[in-house]
Each structure stands twice: as C-alpha cells, then as structure tokens.
Design a protein around this motif. Structure first.
Motif, mmCIF file in Angstrom:
data_model
loop_
_atom_site.group_PDB
_atom_site.id
_atom_site.type_symbol
_atom_site.label_atom_id
_atom_site.label_comp_id
_atom_site.label_asym_id
_atom_site.label_seq_id
_atom_site.Cartn_x
_atom_site.Cartn_y
_atom_site.Cartn_z
ATOM 1 N N PRO A 47 2.054 10.145 6.121
ATOM 2 C CA PRO A 47 1.929 9.360 4.883
ATOM 3 C C PRO A 47 2.968 9.715 3.816
ATOM 4 N N GLN A 48 3.672 10.816 3.984
ATOM 5 C CA GLN A 48 4.679 11.233 3.012
ATOM 6 C C GLN A 48 6.037 10.587 3.263
ATOM 7 N N GLU A 49 6.132 9.703 4.255
ATOM 8 C CA GLU A 49 7.407 9.093 4.637
ATOM 9 C C GLU A 49 7.604 7.731 3.965
ATOM 10 N N PRO A 50 8.440 7.657 2.936
ATOM 11 C CA PRO A 50 8.633 6.384 2.233
ATOM 12 C C PRO A 50 9.215 5.286 3.121
ATOM 13 N N ARG A 51 10.034 5.657 4.100
ATOM 14 C CA ARG A 51 10.618 4.634 4.979
ATOM 15 C C ARG A 51 9.527 3.878 5.732
ATOM 16 N N LEU A 52 8.506 4.580 6.182
ATOM 17 C CA LEU A 52 7.415 3.918 6.897
ATOM 18 C C LEU A 52 6.645 2.976 5.980
ATOM 19 N N TRP A 53 6.371 3.411 4.747
ATOM 20 C CA TRP A 53 5.677 2.536 3.790
ATOM 21 C C TRP A 53 6.509 1.285 3.520
ATOM 22 N N ALA A 54 7.818 1.488 3.344
ATOM 23 C CA ALA A 54 8.704 0.351 3.070
ATOM 24 C C ALA A 54 8.718 -0.623 4.240
ATOM 25 N N LEU A 55 8.847 -0.109 5.451
ATOM 26 C CA LEU A 55 8.870 -0.991 6.616
ATOM 27 C C LEU A 55 7.557 -1.755 6.765
ATOM 28 N N ARG A 56 6.454 -1.086 6.511
ATOM 29 C CA ARG A 56 5.136 -1.740 6.625
ATOM 30 C C ARG A 56 4.997 -2.845 5.576
ATOM 31 N N ILE A 72 0.205 -2.257 -0.047
ATOM 32 C CA ILE A 72 0.796 -1.218 0.796
ATOM 33 C C ILE A 72 1.764 -0.356 -0.015
ATOM 34 N N VAL A 73 2.605 -0.992 -0.831
ATOM 35 C CA VAL A 73 3.540 -0.229 -1.652
ATOM 36 C C VAL A 73 2.779 0.627 -2.666
ATOM 37 N N ASP A 82 7.114 8.038 -7.472
ATOM 38 C CA ASP A 82 8.463 7.904 -8.046
ATOM 39 C C ASP A 82 9.564 7.732 -7.003
ATOM 40 N N GLU A 83 9.228 7.238 -5.825
ATOM 41 C CA GLU A 83 10.249 6.983 -4.813
ATOM 42 C C GLU A 83 11.014 5.730 -5.237
ATOM 43 N N PRO A 84 12.344 5.819 -5.436
ATOM 44 C CA PRO A 84 13.099 4.697 -6.012
ATOM 45 C C PRO A 84 12.985 3.385 -5.240
ATOM 46 N N TYR A 85 13.074 3.432 -3.929
ATOM 47 C CA TYR A 85 13.016 2.194 -3.153
ATOM 48 C C TYR A 85 11.641 1.544 -3.289
ATOM 49 N N LEU A 86 10.588 2.346 -3.133
ATOM 50 C CA LEU A 86 9.231 1.783 -3.231
ATOM 51 C C LEU A 86 8.963 1.239 -4.623
ATOM 52 N N THR A 87 9.441 1.930 -5.643
ATOM 53 C CA THR A 87 9.253 1.459 -7.022
ATOM 54 C C THR A 87 9.963 0.125 -7.235
ATOM 55 N N ALA A 88 11.210 0.027 -6.763
ATOM 56 C CA ALA A 88 11.963 -1.225 -6.905
ATOM 57 C C ALA A 88 11.336 -2.335 -6.073
#
Length: 101
Positions: A47-56, A72-73, A82-88
C-alpha cells in the motif's frame, strides 16, 4: 496508459516492487476485471507504493469511473501523503468530474 503532460512523472517503482514490473508492463493486455484484481492484490501487499495507486486510479479513469478513481487516489494519499503525482491526479480527476456534471 499514456503519460499526461499536465501531471508530474508517474512515480517510479521502488525496490520493493521491482519484481512486479514485468507483470505491470503486460497488464494492459489483460481484460479490465483481471487488471483490477491484480492491482488490488498488489496494493494489499504494497500500500505504500504510489505507482500502484496511480495505475489503479488511471484504470478506473480510462474505464469511465471517475468517482471510483477519485476514491482510489484519496485512499492512496492516506498511505502515501503528499505524493506529487497522486496529488496532481486527484486535482485533475476532480476537475474532470466537475466538467462532466
């Protein structure tokens, strides 16, 4: 899934999930239900992997489920604040949803 020029770069995979990268590279070849299942299973373990959240979230966005993508985001940001990609991505999803209404 194509990169969006309005978003920061998609987060790189950490060492913890590098072994999954081969599977993730071939994910788009699978049907949507299998993609959802695979990403959900990976997220349960990482769950700490932002890439997986973004892909989902992007999977749901591309399948016309913006509310699900936003949820999901939101959940991803609770695990990776505060992960930049997920925030954007969250801002863009909310903006897209506002335009649809």
């Amino acid at each position: 899934m194509a990169e969006n020029p309005n978003l920061p770069p998609l987060p790189a995979a950490s060492n913890a999930i590098r072994y999954l990268m081969v599977n993730l590279q071939h994910l788009e070849r699978l049907d949507v239900h299998t993609q959802r299942y695979a990403l959900s299973a990976y997220l349960e373990r990482h769950p700490q992997e932002p890439r997986l959240w973004a892909l989902r979230a992007l999977l749901e966005r591309h399948n016309n489920h913006p509310a699900v993508a936003i949820a999901i985001v939101d959940q991803g940001l609770r695990h990776v604040p505060d992960e930049p990609y997920l925030t954007a991505l969250l801002g863009q999803l909310q903006q897209d949803q506002a335009h649809q209404q």
